[in-house]
Design a protein around this motif. Structure first.
Motif, PDB file in Angstrom:
ATOM      1  N   GLN A 137      15.178  22.820  67.909  1.00 36.28           N
ATOM      2  CA  GLN A 137      15.281  21.882  66.917  1.00 36.28           C
ATOM      3  C   GLN A 137      16.701  22.964  65.981  1.00 36.28           C
ATOM      4  OE1 GLN A 137      10.932  21.420  64.444  1.00 36.28           O
ATOM      5  NE2 GLN A 137      10.466  21.250  66.720  1.00 36.28           N
ATOM      6  N   ILE A 138      16.351  22.042  64.653  1.00 30.85           N
ATOM      7  CA  ILE A 138      17.237  22.326  63.323  1.00 30.85           C
ATOM      8  C   ILE A 138      16.880  22.525  62.353  1.00 30.85           C
ATOM      9  CG2 ILE A 138      18.397  20.603  63.618  1.00 30.85           C
ATOM     10  CD1 ILE A 138      21.511  21.798  62.415  1.00 30.85           C
ATOM     11  N   SER A 139      16.815  23.543  61.471  1.00 29.01           N
ATOM     12  CA  SER A 139      16.841  23.864  60.061  1.00 29.01           C
ATOM     13  C   SER A 139      17.422  22.898  59.431  1.00 29.01           C
ATOM     14  CB  SER A 139      17.371  25.482  59.794  1.00 29.01           C
ATOM     15  OG  SER A 139      17.642  25.549  58.104  1.00 29.01           O
ATOM     16  N   PRO A 140      16.020  22.315  58.810  1.00 30.68           N
ATOM     17  CA  PRO A 140      16.891  21.242  57.179  1.00 30.68           C
ATOM     18  C   PRO A 140      17.516  22.095  56.319  1.00 30.68           C
ATOM     19  CG  PRO A 140      14.551  20.987  57.591  1.00 30.68           C
ATOM     20  CD  PRO A 140      15.334  22.518  58.623  1.00 30.68           C
ATOM     21  N   ALA A 141      18.144  22.940  56.401  1.00 28.21           N
ATOM     22  CA  ALA A 141      18.609  24.212  55.622  1.00 28.21           C
ATOM     23  C   ALA A 141      19.521  24.302  56.471  1.00 28.21           C
ATOM     24  CB  ALA A 141      18.358  25.639  54.768  1.00 28.21           C
ATOM     25  N   LEU A 142      19.732  24.905  57.121  1.00 26.89           N
ATOM     26  CA  LEU A 142      21.692  24.772  57.690  1.00 26.89           C
ATOM     27  C   LEU A 142      21.981  23.448  57.873  1.00 26.89           C
ATOM     28  CD1 LEU A 142      23.365  26.271  59.251  1.00 26.89           C
ATOM     29  CD2 LEU A 142      21.765  26.263  61.434  1.00 26.89           C
ATOM     30  N   LEU A 143      21.266  22.581  58.136  1.00 19.06           N
ATOM     31  CA  LEU A 143      21.817  20.962  58.238  1.00 19.06           C
ATOM     32  C   LEU A 143      22.845  21.381  56.680  1.00 19.06           C
ATOM     33  CD1 LEU A 143      22.491  18.735  60.340  1.00 19.06           C
ATOM     34  CD2 LEU A 143      20.565  17.756  59.331  1.00 19.06           C
ATOM     35  N   LEU A 144      21.902  21.491  55.760  1.00 20.51           N
ATOM     36  CA  LEU A 144      22.789  20.810  54.425  1.00 20.51           C
ATOM     37  C   LEU A 144      23.468  21.778  53.847  1.00 20.51           C
ATOM     38  CD1 LEU A 144      18.858  19.753  52.942  1.00 20.51           C
ATOM     39  CD2 LEU A 144      20.660  18.437  53.047  1.00 20.51           C
ATOM     40  N   ASP A 145      23.584  23.008  54.386  1.00 20.65           N
ATOM     41  CA  ASP A 145      24.464  23.660  54.360  1.00 20.65           C
ATOM     42  C   ASP A 145      25.624  23.489  55.321  1.00 20.65           C
ATOM     43  OD1 ASP A 145      22.806  25.177  52.876  1.00 20.65           O
ATOM     44  OD2 ASP A 145      22.906  27.422  55.047  1.00 20.65           O
ATOM     45  N   LEU A 146      25.738  22.659  56.410  1.00 21.66           N
ATOM     46  CA  LEU A 146      26.613  22.219  57.093  1.00 21.66           C
ATOM     47  C   LEU A 146      27.426  20.873  56.034  1.00 21.66           C
ATOM     48  CD1 LEU A 146      25.606  22.649  60.326  1.00 21.66           C
ATOM     49  CD2 LEU A 146      27.453  23.915  59.854  1.00 21.66           C
ATOM     50  N   ALA A 147      26.349  20.449  55.397  1.00 17.46           N
ATOM     51  CA  ALA A 147      26.768  18.338  54.947  1.00 17.46           C
ATOM     52  C   ALA A 147      27.593  19.122  53.563  1.00 17.46           C
ATOM     53  CB  ALA A 147      25.421  18.439  54.566  1.00 17.46           C
ATOM     54  N   THR A 148      26.994  20.356  52.721  1.00 15.81           N
ATOM     55  CA  THR A 148      27.501  20.818  52.079  1.00 15.81           C
ATOM     56  C   THR A 148      29.220  21.408  52.402  1.00 15.81           C
ATOM     57  OG1 THR A 148      25.850  21.990  50.740  1.00 15.81           O
ATOM     58  CG2 THR A 148      27.335  22.673  49.766  1.00 15.81           C
ATOM     59  N   ALA A 149      29.429  22.363  53.450  1.00 19.71           N
ATOM     60  CA  ALA A 149      30.476  23.077  53.938  1.00 19.71           C
ATOM     61  C   ALA A 149      30.847  21.246  54.130  1.00 19.71           C
ATOM     62  CB  ALA A 149      30.006  23.588  54.772  1.00 19.71           C
ATOM     63  N   ASP A 173      36.474  24.999  59.579  1.00 13.89           N
ATOM     64  CA  ASP A 173      37.349  23.817  58.969  1.00 13.89           C
ATOM     65  C   ASP A 173      35.465  22.742  59.621  1.00 13.89           C
ATOM     66  OD1 ASP A 173      38.830  25.980  57.505  1.00 13.89           O
ATOM     67  OD2 ASP A 173      41.087  23.963  58.251  1.00 13.89           O
ATOM     68  N   PRO A 174      35.049  22.890  58.662  1.00 18.13           N
ATOM     69  CA  PRO A 174      34.119  21.370  58.990  1.00 18.13           C
ATOM     70  C   PRO A 174      34.882  19.917  58.485  1.00 18.13           C
ATOM     71  CG  PRO A 174      33.347  23.344  57.838  1.00 18.13           C
ATOM     72  CD  PRO A 174      34.558  23.647  57.660  1.00 18.13           C
ATOM     73  N   TYR A 175      34.421  18.996  59.318  1.00 11.59           N
ATOM     74  CA  TYR A 175      35.142  18.366  58.683  1.00 11.59           C
ATOM     75  C   TYR A 175      33.963  16.656  58.837  1.00 11.59           C
ATOM     76  CZ  TYR A 175      37.538  13.691  59.011  1.00 11.59           C
ATOM     77  OH  TYR A 175      38.188  12.307  58.308  1.00 11.59           O
ATOM     78  N   ARG A 176      33.045  16.989  59.677  1.00  8.22           N
ATOM     79  CA  ARG A 176      31.760  15.543  59.678  1.00  8.22           C
ATOM     80  C   ARG A 176      30.531  15.925  60.332  1.00  8.22           C
ATOM     81  NH1 ARG A 176      34.987  14.135  56.106  1.00  8.22           N
ATOM     82  NH2 ARG A 176      35.541  11.392  55.589  1.00  8.22           N
ATOM     83  N   LEU A 177      30.030  15.631  59.729  1.00  5.55           N
ATOM     84  CA  LEU A 177      27.819  15.844  60.503  1.00  5.55           C
ATOM     85  C   LEU A 177      27.864  13.645  61.389  1.00  5.55           C
ATOM     86  CD1 LEU A 177      25.992  17.816  58.522  1.00  5.55           C
ATOM     87  CD2 LEU A 177      27.031  18.970  60.936  1.00  5.55           C
ATOM     88  N   ILE A 178      27.840  14.342  62.892  1.00  8.69           N
ATOM     89  CA  ILE A 178      27.754  12.698  63.448  1.00  8.69           C
ATOM     90  C   ILE A 178      26.084  12.711  64.121  1.00  8.69           C
ATOM     91  CG2 ILE A 178      28.525  11.402  65.024  1.00  8.69           C
ATOM     92  CD1 ILE A 178      30.356  14.496  63.667  1.00  8.69           C
ATOM     93  N   TYR A 179      25.698  12.216  63.566  1.00  9.67           N
ATOM     94  CA  TYR A 179      24.116  12.367  64.144  1.00  9.67           C
ATOM     95  C   TYR A 179      24.053  11.181  65.626  1.00  9.67           C
ATOM     96  CZ  TYR A 179      18.863  11.502  65.044  1.00  9.67           C
ATOM     97  OH  TYR A 179      17.635  11.787  65.615  1.00  9.67           O
ATOM     98  N   THR A 180      23.654  11.210  67.168  1.00 13.43           N
ATOM     99  CA  THR A 180      24.466  10.503  68.083  1.00 13.43           C
ATOM    100  C   THR A 180      22.582   9.693  68.400  1.00 13.43           C
ATOM    101  OG1 THR A 180      22.825  11.956  69.690  1.00 13.43           O
ATOM    102  CG2 THR A 180      26.073  11.545  69.008  1.00 13.43           C
TER     103      THR A 180
END
Length: 316
Positions: A137-149, A173-180
């Motif tokens: 599992q991934i923390s929702p807060a962490l995923l949102l931090d990555l999305a913000t970056a 340098d973050p670029y995109r989040l991808i869900y498979t």
């Protein structure tokens, strides 16, 4: 005296609380003249709000469909309910809505009052879901931090655990989040390795924004890079086949996360597929139900022939 913008928001809030309002009622509630009410209604219509009117002594104004999607007025409980719904959609991938839901949730969280954001954080800490046996599992807060970056284009330091359980620090340098449909991946430019990399988000232990702007050299196609990375992950056995169908149909039969595709003319596709063993790959190839040629290796070809011969024998 209330300024025009604040008055428009108050008017919009009133219209959303009941089915219909007369001009006189709105005038009394807002402590303005009926002429000002009619002028404000016209302004809201120009902004895209579908405010409809009914004529006659019992007529009035009510909200209807607009020509575009205008800003919404939500109270605290409604905002929290919408945030929880978006969170559920983002983390479940329902109907392919995960990317849109995550983007909407990110926008909403940026403007939530602190007291509502705190309540949502408490829910994040309390909620969990049943993952597949091999999923983390991934923390929702962490995923949102990555999305913000990704959204802000902000350089980030990751604490990352790889497949071998080795922990390292990565400056990216973050670029995109991808869900498979199963996992979230981060596509980012790795500053140490000077190359693009994909990171499984459930293996990211911590993400800290540095405040520096990203510098992204010629970003690749995010979905293609993640799909190819998944398809090329280590397998005990790999097979290369020539499938006698065009590229579009080949992608429907063998998803890009399962095999790496190379068009072979207009009517055929070369595909490289990994699997647990030769027999498992043979079963998968038979399930495709399309004409194909096994180019290599020989062990998969023999396993395929053995299974087809058994099928023929069983049906004689």
């Amino acid at each position: 005296m209330v300024n025009t913008s604040a008055r428009l928001l108050q008017l919009l809030s009133l219209l959303s609380t009941r089915q219909s309002w007369t001009c006189a009622d709105l005038s009394a509630q807002l402590e303005i003249t009926e002429r000002t009410v009619r002028r404000d209604i016209a302004r809201l219509r120009e902004l895209g709000y579908g405010i409809e009117s009914e004529m006659g002594p019992w007529g009035g104004y009510h909200l209807g469909p607009g020509t575009s999607i205008p800003p919404l007025i939500l109270d605290e409980e409604e905002a929290l309910a919408v945030a929880v719904g978006l969170r559920t959609a983002a983390f479940s991938g329902v109907s392919g809505s995960d990317q849109a839901a995550l983007s909407a949730l990110l926008k909403l969280r940026q403007v939530l009052p602190a007291r509502i954001a705190d309540r949502l954080g408490e829910l994040d800490a309390a909620f969990t879901h049943t993952a597949r046996p091999d999923d983390s599992q991934i923390s929702p807060a962490l995923l949102l931090d990555l999305a913000t970056a990704c959204r802000r284009g902000e350089r980030t330091q990751l604490t990352y655990r790889d497949r071998a359980e080795t922990t390292s620090t990565r400056r990216v340098d973050p670029y995109r989040l991808i869900y498979t449909g199963r996992r979230w991946y981060l596509l980012a430019y790795d500053l140490t390795r000077q190359d693009w990399r994909t990171f499984r988000t459930d293996r990211i232990i911590d993400a800290t924004a540095t405040g520096q702007a990203t510098a992204l050299p010629d970003p690749p196609d995010p979905a293609q890079m993640v799909s190819t990375g998944i398809a090329l992950r280590p397998h005990p056995v790999r097979v290369t086949i020539r499938l006698a169908v065009p590229a579009d149909e080949a992608r429907r039969l063998v998803p890009l996360t399962v095999g790496v595709h190379h068009p072979d003319g207009d009517d055929a596709t070369i595909i490289d597929i990994g699997g647990p063993d030769a027999d498992g790959l043979a079963r998968y190839l038979l399930s495709l139900g399309r004409p194909l040629q096994i180019l290599h290796p020989e062990e998969v070809r023999q396993a395929f022939l053995t299974r087809t011969q058994q099928l023929l024998k069983d049906n004689q």
